[in-house]
Design a protein around this motif. Structure first.
Motif, PDB file in Angstrom:
ATOM      1  N   ASN A  93       6.979 -13.148  -5.517  1.00 25.27           N
ATOM      2  CA  ASN A  93       6.961 -12.912  -4.078  1.00 25.27           C
ATOM      3  C   ASN A  93       8.069 -11.957  -3.661  1.00 25.27           C
ATOM      4  O   ASN A  93       7.843 -11.038  -2.855  1.00 25.27           O
ATOM      5  N   LYS A  94       9.263 -12.147  -4.206  1.00 31.73           N
ATOM      6  CA  LYS A  94      10.385 -11.268  -3.857  1.00 31.73           C
ATOM      7  C   LYS A  94      10.179  -9.867  -4.425  1.00 31.73           C
ATOM      8  O   LYS A  94      10.542  -8.871  -3.801  1.00 31.73           O
ATOM      9  N   LEU A  95       9.612  -9.786  -5.628  1.00 33.46           N
ATOM     10  CA  LEU A  95       9.310  -8.480  -6.211  1.00 33.46           C
ATOM     11  C   LEU A  95       8.300  -7.720  -5.354  1.00 33.46           C
ATOM     12  O   LEU A  95       8.448  -6.519  -5.111  1.00 33.46           O
ATOM     13  N   THR A  96       7.275  -8.424  -4.901  1.00 39.69           N
ATOM     14  CA  THR A  96       6.268  -7.791  -4.052  1.00 39.69           C
ATOM     15  C   THR A  96       6.903  -7.287  -2.760  1.00 39.69           C
ATOM     16  O   THR A  96       6.630  -6.170  -2.311  1.00 39.69           O
ATOM     17  N   GLU A  97       7.766  -8.094  -2.173  1.00 42.46           N
ATOM     18  CA  GLU A  97       8.455  -7.702  -0.940  1.00 42.46           C
ATOM     19  C   GLU A  97       9.326  -6.472  -1.175  1.00 42.46           C
ATOM     20  O   GLU A  97       9.348  -5.539  -0.358  1.00 42.46           O
ATOM     21  N   LEU A  98      10.033  -6.455  -2.307  1.00 43.52           N
ATOM     22  CA  LEU A  98      10.894  -5.307  -2.619  1.00 43.52           C
ATOM     23  C   LEU A  98      10.071  -4.044  -2.810  1.00 43.52           C
ATOM     24  O   LEU A  98      10.423  -2.980  -2.297  1.00 43.52           O
ATOM     25  N   ARG A  99       8.974  -4.140  -3.547  1.00 44.31           N
ATOM     26  CA  ARG A  99       8.138  -2.961  -3.780  1.00 44.31           C
ATOM     27  C   ARG A  99       7.595  -2.401  -2.476  1.00 44.31           C
ATOM     28  O   ARG A  99       7.520  -1.187  -2.287  1.00 44.31           O
ATOM     29  N   ARG A 100       7.204  -3.283  -1.572  1.00 46.30           N
ATOM     30  CA  ARG A 100       6.611  -2.832  -0.324  1.00 46.30           C
ATOM     31  C   ARG A 100       7.631  -2.176   0.604  1.00 46.30           C
ATOM     32  O   ARG A 100       7.295  -1.244   1.342  1.00 46.30           O
ATOM     33  N   SER A 101       8.870  -2.651   0.583  1.00 45.19           N
ATOM     34  CA  SER A 101       9.850  -2.183   1.554  1.00 45.19           C
ATOM     35  C   SER A 101      10.798  -1.118   1.010  1.00 45.19           C
ATOM     36  O   SER A 101      11.319  -0.298   1.769  1.00 45.19           O
ATOM     37  N   ARG A 102      11.017  -1.092  -0.329  1.00 50.41           N
ATOM     38  CA  ARG A 102      12.070  -0.231  -0.866  1.00 50.41           C
ATOM     39  C   ARG A 102      11.603   0.746  -1.936  1.00 50.41           C
ATOM     40  O   ARG A 102      12.386   1.550  -2.419  1.00 50.41           O
ATOM     41  N   LEU A 103      10.321   0.687  -2.296  1.00 43.73           N
ATOM     42  CA  LEU A 103       9.785   1.603  -3.304  1.00 43.73           C
ATOM     43  C   LEU A 103       8.574   2.333  -2.739  1.00 43.73           C
ATOM     44  O   LEU A 103       7.850   1.813  -1.896  1.00 43.73           O
ATOM     45  N   GLY A 104       8.354   3.544  -3.228  1.00 38.81           N
ATOM     46  CA  GLY A 104       7.154   4.298  -2.904  1.00 38.81           C
ATOM     47  C   GLY A 104       6.428   4.653  -4.184  1.00 38.81           C
ATOM     48  O   GLY A 104       7.058   4.827  -5.235  1.00 38.81           O
ATOM     49  N   PHE A 105       5.103   4.779  -4.117  1.00 40.75           N
ATOM     50  CA  PHE A 105       4.307   5.063  -5.302  1.00 40.75           C
ATOM     51  C   PHE A 105       3.310   6.180  -5.012  1.00 40.75           C
ATOM     52  O   PHE A 105       2.672   6.209  -3.960  1.00 40.75           O
ATOM     53  N   VAL A 106       3.192   7.094  -5.975  1.00 43.00           N
ATOM     54  CA  VAL A 106       2.189   8.154  -5.912  1.00 43.00           C
ATOM     55  C   VAL A 106       1.460   8.143  -7.252  1.00 43.00           C
ATOM     56  O   VAL A 106       2.088   8.277  -8.308  1.00 43.00           O
ATOM     57  N   PHE A 107       0.132   7.989  -7.210  1.00 39.21           N
ATOM     58  CA  PHE A 107      -0.654   7.872  -8.427  1.00 39.21           C
ATOM     59  C   PHE A 107      -1.608   9.053  -8.571  1.00 39.21           C
ATOM     60  O   PHE A 107      -1.945   9.728  -7.598  1.00 39.21           O
ATOM     61  N   GLN A 108      -2.068   9.265  -9.784  1.00 39.53           N
ATOM     62  CA  GLN A 108      -3.002  10.350 -10.060  1.00 39.53           C
ATOM     63  C   GLN A 108      -4.274  10.209  -9.229  1.00 39.53           C
ATOM     64  O   GLN A 108      -4.833  11.194  -8.744  1.00 39.53           O
ATOM     65  N   ALA A 109      -4.753   8.973  -9.053  1.00 40.56           N
ATOM     66  CA  ALA A 109      -6.034   8.730  -8.382  1.00 40.56           C
ATOM     67  C   ALA A 109      -5.906   8.582  -6.870  1.00 40.56           C
ATOM     68  O   ALA A 109      -6.867   8.163  -6.218  1.00 40.56           O
ATOM     69  N   PHE A 110      -4.741   8.883  -6.303  1.00 44.52           N
ATOM     70  CA  PHE A 110      -4.468   8.845  -4.865  1.00 44.52           C
ATOM     71  C   PHE A 110      -4.386   7.418  -4.323  1.00 44.52           C
ATOM     72  O   PHE A 110      -3.485   7.080  -3.568  1.00 44.52           O
ATOM     73  N   ASN A 111      -5.389   6.562  -4.661  1.00 47.08           N
ATOM     74  CA  ASN A 111      -5.417   5.160  -4.236  1.00 47.08           C
ATOM     75  C   ASN A 111      -5.366   4.999  -2.715  1.00 47.08           C
ATOM     76  O   ASN A 111      -4.669   4.120  -2.190  1.00 47.08           O
ATOM     77  N   LEU A 112      -6.100   5.840  -2.007  1.00 46.08           N
ATOM     78  CA  LEU A 112      -6.226   5.699  -0.559  1.00 46.08           C
ATOM     79  C   LEU A 112      -7.423   4.797  -0.250  1.00 46.08           C
ATOM     80  O   LEU A 112      -8.397   4.758  -0.995  1.00 46.08           O
ATOM     81  N   LEU A 113      -7.355   4.075   0.869  1.00 44.98           N
ATOM     82  CA  LEU A 113      -8.466   3.224   1.281  1.00 44.98           C
ATOM     83  C   LEU A 113      -9.434   4.053   2.122  1.00 44.98           C
ATOM     84  O   LEU A 113      -9.071   4.545   3.200  1.00 44.98           O
ATOM     85  N   PRO A 114     -10.671   4.229   1.657  1.00 42.85           N
ATOM     86  CA  PRO A 114     -11.606   5.154   2.314  1.00 42.85           C
ATOM     87  C   PRO A 114     -11.999   4.738   3.727  1.00 42.85           C
ATOM     88  O   PRO A 114     -12.376   5.590   4.538  1.00 42.85           O
ATOM     89  N   SER A 115     -11.921   3.447   4.035  1.00 36.79           N
ATOM     90  CA  SER A 115     -12.343   2.975   5.363  1.00 36.79           C
ATOM     91  C   SER A 115     -11.264   3.165   6.423  1.00 36.79           C
ATOM     92  O   SER A 115     -11.550   3.040   7.625  1.00 36.79           O
ATOM     93  N   LEU A 116     -10.032   3.478   5.996  1.00 33.14           N
ATOM     94  CA  LEU A 116      -8.926   3.666   6.935  1.00 33.14           C
ATOM     95  C   LEU A 116      -8.723   5.143   7.235  1.00 33.14           C
ATOM     96  O   LEU A 116      -9.044   6.002   6.412  1.00 33.14           O
ATOM     97  N   THR A 117      -8.170   5.425   8.402  1.00 39.08           N
ATOM     98  CA  THR A 117      -7.812   6.793   8.725  1.00 39.08           C
ATOM     99  C   THR A 117      -6.587   7.211   7.912  1.00 39.08           C
ATOM    100  O   THR A 117      -5.922   6.374   7.285  1.00 39.08           O
ATOM    101  N   VAL A 118      -6.285   8.499   7.937  1.00 36.24           N
ATOM    102  CA  VAL A 118      -5.087   9.002   7.267  1.00 36.24           C
ATOM    103  C   VAL A 118      -3.852   8.281   7.801  1.00 36.24           C
ATOM    104  O   VAL A 118      -3.004   7.812   7.041  1.00 36.24           O
TER     105      VAL A 118
END
Length: 271
Positions: A99-124
């Motif tokens: 739980n703490k790792l998930t919280e840290l990743r969400r608030s203090r880390l950023g990720f950029v992947f080859q496949a973009f990993n954007l949600l198609p139903s959401l706006t930019v």
């Protein structure tokens, strides 16, 4: 073979685990990661020691099976090492709960992947704000507009990912990675699905994030042309860092890879 380092890096690496005032964004000490047991054990990381200063851009390269993906996953808290210590922004994460790792990743880390990993139903805009939403933070639309402007997409906030080109989608992913002003941005083959020109634009954005925004970027790549945008290139071989090249050209990086692996690499593979 030991990683080649200057005197400053050698002094920093020899002082042991640093505190938050050390200026290190990413620290790995004696990190090992093995899979399986007995005769079938695979040693993906075989004792990694690394200290990356804040505000740096580091590329990690190596042949297939060298441990690049495992390194990134352990450094980012996506996988737990079998032994050793990992610190991000001065925070020890090795023994953290999920739980703490998930919280840290969400608030203090950023990720950029080859496949973009954007949600198609959401706006930019909604995709960019997603890390804030998942972290339970107020969704700051002014901040979203700011980072979209930084990546040249100020006029695309209401579009869906499917309406954008691949390069524009990766720009959205970079904006999403920067929205929370993270300690570290981890990029996994961020240009692998892009043509050479578009790849250069995305790498320029990561370079800008380091130079102008004070971000720290750690990028795994197979491409010497992409790695040449970094301050330093670290070369993995058989689960260990075997070499280092600072401010190298694509040609120098490709030559170092050739010497490391004993076979050629595709210097022009800026996929």
């Amino acid at each position: 073979m030991k990683v080649r380092r200057g005197r400053r890096q050698q002094a920093e690496a020899g002082t042991g685990v640093q505190d938050v005032a050390s200026g290190f964004a990413v620290e790995l000490r004696g990190v090992r990661r093995q899979y399986g047991r007995g005769a079938g054990v695979v040693q993906a990381l075989a004792g990694v020691d690394l200290a990356l200063p804040r505000g740096s851009f580091t590329a990690v390269m190596g042949p297939s099976g060298s441990g690049k993906s495992t390194f990134l996953q352990c450094a980012a808290g996506l996988d737990r090492p079998s032994a050793g210590s990992v610190r991000l922004g001065g925070t020890e994460i090795t023994g953290m709960s999920e739980n703490k790792l998930t919280e840290l990743r969400r608030s203090r880390l950023g990720f950029v992947f080859q496949a973009f990993n954007l949600l198609p139903s959401l706006t930019v805009e909604q995709n960019v704000l997603l890390p804030m939403r998942l972290a339970g933070q107020r969704q700051d639309r002014r901040r979203a507009a700011e980072v979209l402007a930084q990546v040249g997409l100020a006029d695309k906030a209401r579009r869906r990912p499917g309406e954008l080109s691949g390069g524009q989608q990766q720009r959205v992913a970079v904006a999403r990675a920067l929205i929370t002003r993270p300690d570290v941005v981890f990029a996994d083959e961020p240009t692998g699905a892009l043509d050479t020109g578009t790849a250069a634009e995305v790498l320029g954005l990561l370079r800008h994030a380091v130079r102008e925004l004070g971000a720290t970027v750690v990028m795994v790549t197979h491409d010497p042309s992409a790695a040449a945008w970094a301050d330093s290139v670290l070369f993995l071989a058989e689960g260990r860092f075997a070499d280092r090249l600072d401010h190298g050209s694509a040609e120098q990086i490709a030559a170092r890879m050739t010497a490391l692996t004993g076979r050629g690499v595709m210097a022009g593979a800026a996929a």
